[in-house]
Design an enzyme around this catalytic site. Structure first.
Site, PDB file in Angstrom:
ATOM      1  N   ALA A 263     -17.250   2.240 -28.507  1.00 22.29           N
ATOM      2  CA  ALA A 263     -16.702   1.222 -29.410  1.00 22.29           C
ATOM      3  C   ALA A 263     -15.298   1.462 -29.964  1.00 22.29           C
ATOM      4  CB  ALA A 263     -17.670   1.033 -30.578  1.00 22.29           C
ATOM      5  N   PRO A 265     -11.378   1.919 -30.763  1.00 25.40           N
ATOM      6  CA  PRO A 265     -11.197   1.961 -32.228  1.00 25.40           C
ATOM      7  C   PRO A 265     -11.847   0.795 -32.974  1.00 25.40           C
ATOM      8  CG  PRO A 265      -9.223   1.101 -31.188  1.00 25.40           C
ATOM      9  CD  PRO A 265     -10.168   1.441 -30.065  1.00 25.40           C
ATOM     10  N   ASP A 316     -22.820  10.227 -28.011  1.00 24.72           N
ATOM     11  CA  ASP A 316     -22.425  10.056 -26.613  1.00 24.72           C
ATOM     12  C   ASP A 316     -23.319   8.967 -26.022  1.00 24.72           C
ATOM     13  OD1 ASP A 316     -22.089  10.211 -23.845  1.00 24.72           O
ATOM     14  OD2 ASP A 316     -21.756  12.375 -23.879  1.00 24.72           O
ATOM     15  N   CYS A 388     -10.318  -2.082 -18.735  1.00 29.33           N
ATOM     16  CA  CYS A 388      -8.926  -2.562 -18.738  1.00 29.33           C
ATOM     17  C   CYS A 388      -8.204  -1.981 -17.529  1.00 29.33           C
ATOM     18  CB  CYS A 388      -8.223  -2.219 -20.046  1.00 29.33           C
ATOM     19  SG  CYS A 388      -8.264  -0.472 -20.449  1.00 29.33           S
TER      20      CYS A 388
END
Length: 450
Positions: A263, A265, A316, A388
């Protein structure tokens, strides 16, 4: 560094490029730190930013052009080569800066940092380049090498893009990543509206326009967006338009239970949170491996007024089996760690740092993450996978491997708030040339009932 040099944007540019290339600093972080320390006039800060980003963006090209003029490359100190690159960048790419100013400033920096001998060498090289001119890149063969040098992208990556996308798309994409990035903000519609915020920012001299990609975004062409009262009040957050497509893809309701597995920042976490209602029992559980990043998620949630539905914890994502029950979540998001190759415009240094092996290693991590969260999705629920990056190995190939191991999942159309000019089934792939955003990939996987 003497006081005079510490406010010289051209000298600072060389110092900064050393930090990034020798110490592995992130360009945007190193630049922010330097601008805070150096207290430059706005014009000088602009020139520094332009030289640093431009030189980094075009480094392969600049180096190719420089090489024939450097007689003893092994004897040349690295900072001198970087200084020559910055000078050549200004000569070739900046129209408004007169050559004599570039020659004078570059020679002065060489004299101050080195000695008269270094200054003489630098001047001689620049004069020779001015006389002879730089190599014509259109004559370079084969095509992959030519495009690599023209766009300053490693040849292995250009070859991969040509294989996966073909020549026309690759050319468009490579042109797009060397255009200046625009800043985009996500309007927090819990606290304001898009027209209200646009008016507010325009009154402060920040020009914004509507995004073509999502009604949640405004795109700015100027201004320090993290420094406004509206930002401090949580009326918006800085986020790329492409990543704002993730929350709508989850098809959220006020009572939805969401797990955001990677998640920090917290841009996507806080966007998800705007759809949820604490009164209805909605919640997003946001995980990150590092406690300091979990703190960042909490700070963002607080500023944006969504703390009531965000539960951030250090874990994790590969260990979720030990903490959460099977079928506990209506929606799970894996916004996976990736090579970041969709961010080449915003973070030009990424292109030189990545190697082909990184992509294969990351693909394994991505698949492991998907496998570890799969059982936590309720039957009928949705697992969204996003990255991304723009290469198939980390995107559609990971999805294909996951589906081969999990026949209980199937791909569904990626829901968006407005129609897009790119396909949204079986996944959504955005390249930097499509809408002038970061490159992005989103795939929605629905768990079958029963």
């Amino acid at each position: 560094m003497g006081n005079k040099q510490s406010t010289n944007p051209r000298a600072l540019a060389v110092t900064l490029l050393e930090r990034v290339t020798d110490q592995g600093s992130y360009l945007n972080v190193a630049l922010d730190q330097l601008l805070k320390q150096a207290s430059l006039a706005p014009r000088d800060a602009g020139l520094l930013t332009n030289i640093v980003y431009g030189t980094m963006q075009h480094q392969l090209t600049l180096d190719y052009w420089l090489t024939p003029f450097i007689k003893k490359p092994k004897k040349m100190e690295h900072w001198v080569r970087l200084l020559l690159q910055t000078a050549l960048y200004q000569l070739e790419y900046l129209d408004r800066v007169p050559a004599r100013a570039i020659f004078f400033e570059t020679t002065e920096i060489a004299k101050k940092r080195g000695n008269r001998g270094v200054a003489g060498l630098v001047t001689a090289i620049l004069r020779q380049i001015q006389r002879v001119g730089v190599a014509d890149l259109t004559q370079v063969q084969p095509l992959a090498k030519q495009l690599s040098l023209t766009a300053s992208v490693p040849e292995w990556l250009v070859t991969k893009l040509l294989q996966q996308l073909g020549e026309t798309k690759t050319r468009h994409l490579l042109t797009a990543i060397n255009e200046p990035p625009r800043a985009s903000i996500r309007v927090n519609q819990r606290l304001t509206t898009v027209p209200q915020l646009a008016d507010n920012l325009k009154q402060q001299g920040i020009d914004v326009e509507a995004s073509q990609l999502t009604p949640d975004a405004l795109v700015a062409s100027n201004g320090f967006l993290a420094g406004t009262p509206a930002f401090a009040a949580g009326q918006y957050t800085i986020q790329d338009e492409s990543s704002m497509l993730v929350a709508p893809s989850l098809q959220l309701q006020p009572a939805t239970q969401v797990l955001d597995a990677c998640a920090a920042p917290g841009g996507k976490t806080t966007h998800i949170a705007t759809y949820l209602s604490a009164a209805a029992g909605g919640q997003v559980v946001a995980l990150d491996l590092h406690p300091h990043k979990v703190k960042l998620i909490r700070q963002n949630a607080k500023r944006l007024g969504v703390s009531d539905v965000v539960q951030a914890q250090a874990l994790d994502a590969r260990q979720v089996a030990t903490v959460f029950a099977d079928g506990q979540f209506d929606r799970v998001l894996v916004d996976a760690p990736c090579s970041g190759l969709g961010l080449l415009r915003r973070k030009p240094e990424i292109r030189y740092a990545r190697q082909p092996a990184d992509i294969l290693n990351l693909a394994k991590v991505q698949l492991t993450l998907l496998n570890s969260v799969a059982s936590k999705v309720k039957p009928g629920g949705i697992l969204t996978y996003s990255t991304c990056t723009i290469v198939d190995e980390e995107n559609k190939d990971v999805v294909a491997q996951f589906l081969a191991q999990h026949p209980e999942f199937t791909t569904i159309t990626v829901k968006t708030k407005q129609p897009l000019k790119v396909p949204t089934a079986p996944y959504l792939r955005l390249y930097p040339d499509d809408y002038g955003t970061d490159g992005f990939f989103i795939c929605c996987l629905q768990r079958k009932m029963g």
